[in-house]
Write an enzyme that holds these catalytic residues in place. Structure first.
Site, mmCIF file in Angstrom:
data_model
loop_
_atom_site.group_PDB
_atom_site.id
_atom_site.type_symbol
_atom_site.label_atom_id
_atom_site.label_comp_id
_atom_site.label_asym_id
_atom_site.label_seq_id
_atom_site.Cartn_x
_atom_site.Cartn_y
_atom_site.Cartn_z
ATOM 1 N N TYR A 145 0.714 -1.169 -0.016
ATOM 2 C CA TYR A 145 0.038 -0.083 0.002
ATOM 3 C C TYR A 145 1.030 1.120 -0.010
ATOM 4 C CZ TYR A 145 -3.775 3.422 1.512
ATOM 5 O OH TYR A 145 -4.411 4.175 1.590
ATOM 6 N N ASP A 146 1.999 1.070 0.885
ATOM 7 C CA ASP A 146 2.773 2.668 1.200
ATOM 8 C C ASP A 146 3.518 2.904 -0.138
ATOM 9 O OD1 ASP A 146 2.138 1.798 3.554
ATOM 10 O OD2 ASP A 146 3.763 1.826 4.531
#
Length: 364
Positions: A145-146
């Site tokens: 995600y990051d």
């Protein structure tokens, strides 16, 4: 007239953004593309407007005969249990989704992207300004995600540098409120779902990790102003969030008190759970004068509880129910049937190694 494409428009934040978009008289057509991975059709079912169209599709595979003047890219899960379970899909939705959406943007069109405070990792600086490069682990369990968000930001800024693309990029902080899924997996929705099911509230770790809780109406006010309403030409990134920092434990205590001092159970910490989140809003205050989060987390949680209560019947249909018998007073031995309540929580929680339980102030 303007044609608009919203990727992830059936999701929690995306559906609220669609509500604001449909207030605009100059919009000729608004198309929502969503694969309903985390989005729900009920979030947009109330929109009764001939200009509004929904297409169920992965954003990466979406096809259209039209080009769009404005593209809003919100297609991604935002909750750790969801994106950690399907990292490849998460990266694809963000990065390849952005590439596909760029192909659908009309010449001189505007591309807006909702990035995240997760790009700061477990920050060593607080509050976090946009020029902070973060303390991140690009191979850790949260990296899908990051890093997908960071990569998409990089793609869009490079398109701006090399092609003159008009972009708007925001980094959102800890948004909560109505239309959050009951099984979303983040703190506020977890606590409310557990409270409504009369279950202990579960915290991962000691609960001293802080977050900046932004009620969805305040956050979407900021998005509306930055994305299209204000005469703003700043590409971003812009932090959008509540700069009041509150610990997860304090939120759990507040929800516990509302439901009659339910116990709070501490579980093992989640790997690489950030210790703090707080936006530096200097840029937002400059770009969006007088914008702020007006709704406190206390008031926002009460509003969210009311919404969960009003939408509980649909959530309860997914889980078992039973009729509970209660006694009315010490002198009344007669048992009466109470209203039906769920036999289990709205989510399945594994509770290994209960480390501590917070009790009500009188020790009971």
């Amino acid at each position: 007239m303007v044609r608009v494409l919203v990727a992830g428009g059936a999701g929690f934040i995306g559906s609220h953004l669609c509500d604001r978009l449909m207030r605009r008289s100059e919009i000729e057509k608004c198309v929502v593309v969503d694969n309903l991975w985390t989005g729900l059709t009920k979030n947009i079912a109330h929109i009764n407007d001939p200009r509004f169209h929904f297409v169920k599709s992965d954003v990466e595979n979406f096809r259209s005969d039209h080009m769009f003047d404005e593209v809003y890219h919100l297609a991604s899960p935002a909750s750790p249990p969801w994106y950690m379970k399907e990292p490849r899909r998460t990266i694809s939705a963000n990065v390849f989704g952005a590439m596909r959406l760029l192909d659908l943007l009309a010449p001189h069109g505007r591309f807006a992207f909702t990035s995240t405070s997760e790009v700061y990792g477990d920050p060593l600086v607080s509050p976090q300004p946009e020029n902070y490069r973060g303390s991140v682990d690009c191979t850790g369990p949260r990296s899908s995600y990051d890093e997908a968000k960071r990569c998409t930001e990089a793609l869009l800024f490079e398109m701006k540098r090399t092609k003159g693309l008009e972009i708007r990029i925001v980094r959102l902080f800890n948004v909560y409120g109505p239309r959050t899924r009951a099984d979303d997996g983040r703190a506020v929705s977890n606590f409310i779902a557990q409270g409504l099911s009369n279950q202990p509230l579960t915290i991962f770790g000691d609960g001293h990790q802080s977050r900046s809780w932004g009620y969805v109406d305040d956050i979407v006010d900021g998005l509306e102003r930055y994305f299209w309403r204000d005469d703003c030409h700043y590409a971003g990134p812009v932090n959008i969030g509540n700069n009041r920092e509150v610990s997860v434990l304090d939120v759990a205590k507040y929800v516990s008190k509302y439901f009659g001092y339910l116990p709070i159970v501490h579980l093992d910490p989640v790997p690489q759970d950030p210790s703090n989140r707080c936006p530096d809003l200097t840029t937002a205050n400059s770009v969006l004068p007088n914008w702020t989060c007006h709704i406190s987390y206390e008031d926002g949680i009460l509003l969210t509880i009311d919404w969960f209560k009003n939408n509980r019947q649909e959530a309860d249909s997914k889980i078992a129910k039973q009729t509970i018998k209660r006694k009315k007073g010490r002198s009344n031995a007669k048992e009466q049937l109470s209203e039906p309540r769920p036999a289990v929580t709205w989510m399945s929680f594994h509770l290994p190694e209960l480390r501590s339980v917070n009790k009500r102030p009188d020790g009971k």
